[in-house]
Motif scaffolding. Structure first.
Motif, short mmCIF file in Angstrom:
data_model
loop_
_atom_site.label_atom_id
_atom_site.label_comp_id
_atom_site.label_asym_id
_atom_site.label_seq_id
_atom_site.Cartn_x
_atom_site.Cartn_y
_atom_site.Cartn_z
N UNK A 1 -56.64 8.94 -29.75
CA UNK A 1 -57.43 8.95 -30.98
C UNK A 1 -58.91 9.20 -30.68
N UNK A 2 -59.43 8.54 -29.64
CA UNK A 2 -60.83 8.74 -29.26
C UNK A 2 -61.08 10.19 -28.85
N UNK A 3 -60.14 10.76 -28.10
CA UNK A 3 -60.28 12.15 -27.67
C UNK A 3 -60.27 13.09 -28.87
N UNK A 4 -59.37 12.85 -29.81
CA UNK A 4 -59.30 13.71 -30.99
C UNK A 4 -60.61 13.69 -31.77
N UNK A 5 -61.19 12.51 -31.93
CA UNK A 5 -62.46 12.39 -32.64
C UNK A 5 -63.57 13.15 -31.92
N UNK A 6 -63.60 13.06 -30.59
CA UNK A 6 -64.63 13.76 -29.82
C UNK A 6 -64.49 15.26 -29.96
N UNK A 7 -63.27 15.78 -29.95
CA UNK A 7 -63.06 17.23 -30.06
C UNK A 7 -63.35 17.72 -31.47
N UNK A 8 -63.04 16.90 -32.47
CA UNK A 8 -63.32 17.29 -33.85
C UNK A 8 -64.82 17.44 -34.09
N UNK A 9 -65.61 16.72 -33.31
CA UNK A 9 -67.07 16.78 -33.46
C UNK A 9 -67.71 17.83 -32.55
N UNK B 1 -69.49 26.68 -36.18
CA UNK B 1 -69.75 25.33 -36.66
C UNK B 1 -68.89 24.97 -37.87
N UNK B 2 -67.63 25.43 -37.89
CA UNK B 2 -66.73 25.11 -38.99
C UNK B 2 -65.98 23.81 -38.67
N UNK B 3 -65.53 23.10 -39.71
CA UNK B 3 -64.75 21.87 -39.46
C UNK B 3 -63.48 22.20 -38.68
N UNK B 4 -63.10 21.30 -37.78
CA UNK B 4 -61.95 21.55 -36.90
C UNK B 4 -60.95 20.41 -37.00
N UNK B 5 -59.70 20.77 -36.88
CA UNK B 5 -58.62 19.78 -36.76
C UNK B 5 -57.89 20.09 -35.46
N UNK B 6 -58.43 19.59 -34.36
CA UNK B 6 -57.86 19.97 -33.06
C UNK B 6 -56.41 19.55 -32.91
N UNK B 7 -55.63 20.38 -32.24
CA UNK B 7 -54.23 20.07 -31.94
C UNK B 7 -54.21 19.26 -30.64
N UNK B 8 -54.15 17.96 -30.75
CA UNK B 8 -54.20 17.08 -29.58
C UNK B 8 -52.92 16.25 -29.54
#
Length: 788
Positions: free
Chosen positions: A55-63, A69-76
């Protein structure tokens, strides 16, 4: 059959040493942003080896900052989770074996074995942890695809050969029943991807243009095969840290770059020079300790210093297992953020931690979620969490604790037992439930006999069940039990839950953390009941359900299923130290820093004596390392200080666990230890050799946290202990002053005792508490003499 070495094609960046989690996330986010710009975020798959910290990694990659500079929903995803989805895509009808089913099926396979059970295993089966230790060994053998044919040439010990034979038979039964167990998911998926069975690899990789493999230092051989098959037609970027592998090095010696082949271009970065670690905040005292424990190298002011030992470095201090520092002193500012907590007992250790958490909150305004308490093993979580909460500290850790510790499970098991006994001997059981007079006589008789001992072979199961149910349910009657009857055991359990308002009782009587866990246990019991109705492993009746529940409760381990350390309501995280690898908190308390825990004595298993394990080359772990293996795997090992390579190797893994836990501390790291067990006659525990080595390298002891006698008292348990300690405490103060010729201030004592008297006179004070406080005054005054 043991898996072959894979061929990876791509690039690999390894940080030269563990850095802070914040810096690590920044580095991963930078690599991810570059891939997202080139391939689009939805086409980049991020694979982390272990689910902890996902979860922490996903938040870091989303930012992460990308070009548009578009919003991202990384596949983690974690690698096991991704493999499970791939396997389901290949065969949606495949039945995954659940934990409870695995326990029952293994038991049936062993019970029906044609081979004689070795005498050693017969004796060992009496130990409480036997079933869990066997299960762990078989899981590891499955992950490494080891079977009896792989080990027969090595002439393994009879006990190990028997267990491997049982594992082979177990998997044959799984295949017959079209089950797959979780440990077999990755091996099966690897074979399917490598063979592109039914075009599976083509379908899976159709939406993947790049794979970012995170936590690469922990990828084992089979994981690397999975990664090679998945990235055959895609770009592959691997990110990892040197001197940070704990799980992979359990089964495979050496650094990760020694195992990847020539197809992967490896670059090693110094995090202090090439990453965020160049900032003063990231070169903190806590990171200095982490670096020292991970590599043995003491940090210097210059970011250009190599983290490796120079060839002519003084080996410095040894911890007796080959550990060393480079002979230089740690910077004095290490004391600014690293502290010691020393107590007499483990209970006092947690109590002092609770007080320090409150003091830090008062001083800095930190929320409870900014604290983590790390224990050596997951089994220590429930007790530690309970003691913290008794001291007034809310905890956030939620998981599935051992079923044997859950009162809801005990109630449902008692109901199952009672229904089974009613099927066999309904007259006797129903008579005890039929009338109020009968219930009163039964209760009176029970009080006269004293508590029921479930272990007594003469005790009737129905008596134990009735005692537990009466303790949990007011007004238990025959009508209540009969109204829950149904031809299906799961429906009968559901009726009991509704008609005794079990869920309501949980919600009203338990704190939210306990309530959430008890609801999870309730769901597990219902799932087991439904499985009993569907399987042919046991009968679909009360006897079959009781058998399966009994085995599950007996073999279950605390928190083996899932742990949520960051639920939305907040609280102090209590977790195994390994779970902090990808986490960051303002303050981290590392508990049990004693030599029995770090490094400990039994490194791999409690199932066999360590002397046996050393001589088992076919055991699924590193059992026969050479001195070269130790020094090649651990930079903190001194070849001249290695006596026993096996002990040195696995002790260094323990030192590395401490290093990774220490780096999670952003502002303060507390090294906590205790001297004795629960009783005063318990043996003394030595402080961990790594803590001694740290203080030796620093040149002086770390500053010790002293309890603040004037600090505010938080929590019911702390308040109770403080009140009970006041009479003796004041008496000792007065005597101490008088013995040294000083003047004792009796006015202060009178004021304190008047406040206690006012509290005791309050109507809401429990009578037993009031009596306990008064008895303490009587003891202090010498009016009552303890009868030893």
């Amino acid at each position: 059959m043991a898996s072959q070495e894979p061929t990876l094609q791509g690039t690999c960046t390894l940080l030269a040493e563990p850095c802070s989690s914040d810096a690590l996330f920044d580095h991963i986010a930078t690599e991810y942003a570059a891939l997202a710009d080139e391939y689009e975020p939805q086409n980049v798959l991020v694979l982390k080896r272990h689910p902890a910290g996902l979860e922490n990694l996903t938040e870091a990659l989303a930012a992460a900052s990308t070009a548009d500079d578009t919003p991202k929903s990384p596949r983690v995803e974690s690698l096991p989770e991704h493999a499970s989805k791939v396997l389901e895509e290949h065969d949606p009808t495949l039945d995954r074996l659940e934990y409870e089913e695995r326990i029952e099926l293994i038991s049936l396979v062993i019970d029906g074995a044609s081979r004689d059970v070795p005498a050693y295993l017969e004796r060992a089966s009496d130990h409480e942890s036997f079933a869990r230790d066997v299960g762990q060994l078989l899981l590891e053998a499955t992950r490494q695809q080891l079977g009896l044919t792989d080990v027969e040439a090595e002439e393994p010990r009879e006990s190990l050969a028997f267990l491997y034979a049982m594992n082979d038979r177990f998997h044959a039964v799984l295949e017959e029943r079209e089950y797959v167990e979780r440990a077999d998911v990755v091996p099966q998926t690897v074979d399917l991807l490598e063979g592109d069975v039914g075009g599976l690899r083509t379908r899976v990789t159709d939406s993947i243009d790049a794979v970012l493999a995170v936590e690469f230092e922990e990828y084992r051989r089979l994981d690397r095969r999975y990664l090679a098959a998945l990235s055959e037609d895609t770009a592959l970027v691997c990110l990892g840290e040197r001197h940070a592998s704990v799980e992979r090095t359990r089964v495979e010696p050496g650094c990760i770059e020694d195992h990847v082949g020539d197809g992967l271009t490896v670059e090693i970065l110094d995090p202090r020079r090439d990453c965020r670690e160049t900032t003063p905040a990231s070169r903190s005292p806590q990171q200095a300790v982490s670096r020292f424990l991970a590599t043995g190298a003491c940090p210097q002011d210059s970011a250009d210093d190599s983290p490796q030992h120079s060839a002519g470095a003084d080996p410095g201090h040894s911890a007796g297992d080959g550990s060393r520092s480079d002979g230089r002193k740690l910077e004095s500012n290490v004391a600014d953020g690293v502290f010691r907590i020393r107590t007499q007992t483990a209970a006092e250790q947690v109590s002092t931690v609770a007080s320090e958490i409150q003091a830090l909150r008062d001083r800095h305004g930190w929320g409870f979620e900014e604290f983590a308490v790390a224990v050596p093993r997951i089994e220590r979580v429930p007790e530690t969490r309970r003691r913290l909460r008794e001291a007034g500290i809310p905890t956030a850790t939620i998981g599935t604790p051992s079923l044997a510790e859950d009162p809801v499970v005990h109630e449902l098991y008692a109901f199952v037992t009672l229904q089974g006994e009613r099927e066999r001997r309904s007259d006797r059981v129903d008579a005890e439930l039929a009338t109020e007079d009968a219930r009163e006589r039964a209760s009176s008789d029970q009080r006269a006999r004293g508590p029921i001992d479930p272990r007594d072979p003469t005790t009737e199961p129905s008596d134990v069940a009735l005692e537990r149910l009466r303790a949990r349910v007011d007004g238990l009657s025959l009508e209540t039990v009969e109204s829950c009857s149904h031809s299906r055991v799961s429906r009968s359990l559901e009726r009991w839950i509704r008609r005794t308002d079990l869920k309501g009782r949980i919600a009203r009587e338990e704190k939210w953390v306990d309530a959430r866990e008890q609801f999870a246990s309730l769901r597990r019991v219902l799932e087991i009941a439904r499985f009993v109705e569907e399987t042919d492993l046991v009968g679909p009746d009360w006897q079959g359900l009781r058998r399966m529940l009994r085995r599950t409760i007996q073999y279950d381990a605390p928190y083996v299923h899932a742990v949520d350390a960051q639920p939305p309501t907040g609280g102090v995280t209590v977790c195994a130290i390994d779970d902090l690898k990808y986490d960051t908190r303002e303050a981290v308390f590392v508990l049990d820093l004693i030599d029995d825990a770090y490094p400990g004595e039994q490194f791999l298993t409690q199932l066999f004596p360590t002397a046996w394990v050393r001589e088992m080359p076919t055991y699924p772990a590193v059992t026969d390392p050479s001195v070269e293996d130790v020094t090649a795997t651990f930079a903190s090992a001194d070849p001249d200080g290695i006596g026993d390579p096996f002990e040195a190797y696995h002790a260094q893994r323990s030192r590395r666990r401490l290093a990774l836990g220490a780096r999670a501390a952003r502002s303060a790291l507390y090294c906590c230890s205790f001297e004795r067990g629960a009783g005063g006659l318990d043996r003394t525990h030595d402080v961990s050799r790594y803590l001694q080595l740290l203080e030796s390298a620093r040149g002086s002891d770390l500053p010790t946290v002293e309890p603040e006698t004037t600090a505010a008292i938080h929590g019911e348990q702390n308040a109770l202990e403080a009140v009970l300690a006041q009479p003796h405490g004041e008496l000792e103060r007065i005597v101490r002053e008088a013995s040294t010729g000083g003047d004792a201030d009796l006015a202060t004592t009178e004021e304190l005792f008047e406040e206690i008297a006012l509290v005791l006179a309050h109507d809401e004070i429990d009578d037993e508490l009031a009596d306990a406080v008064r008895s303490q005054f009587e003891f202090a005054a010498g009016e009552v003499i303890r009868n030893e």
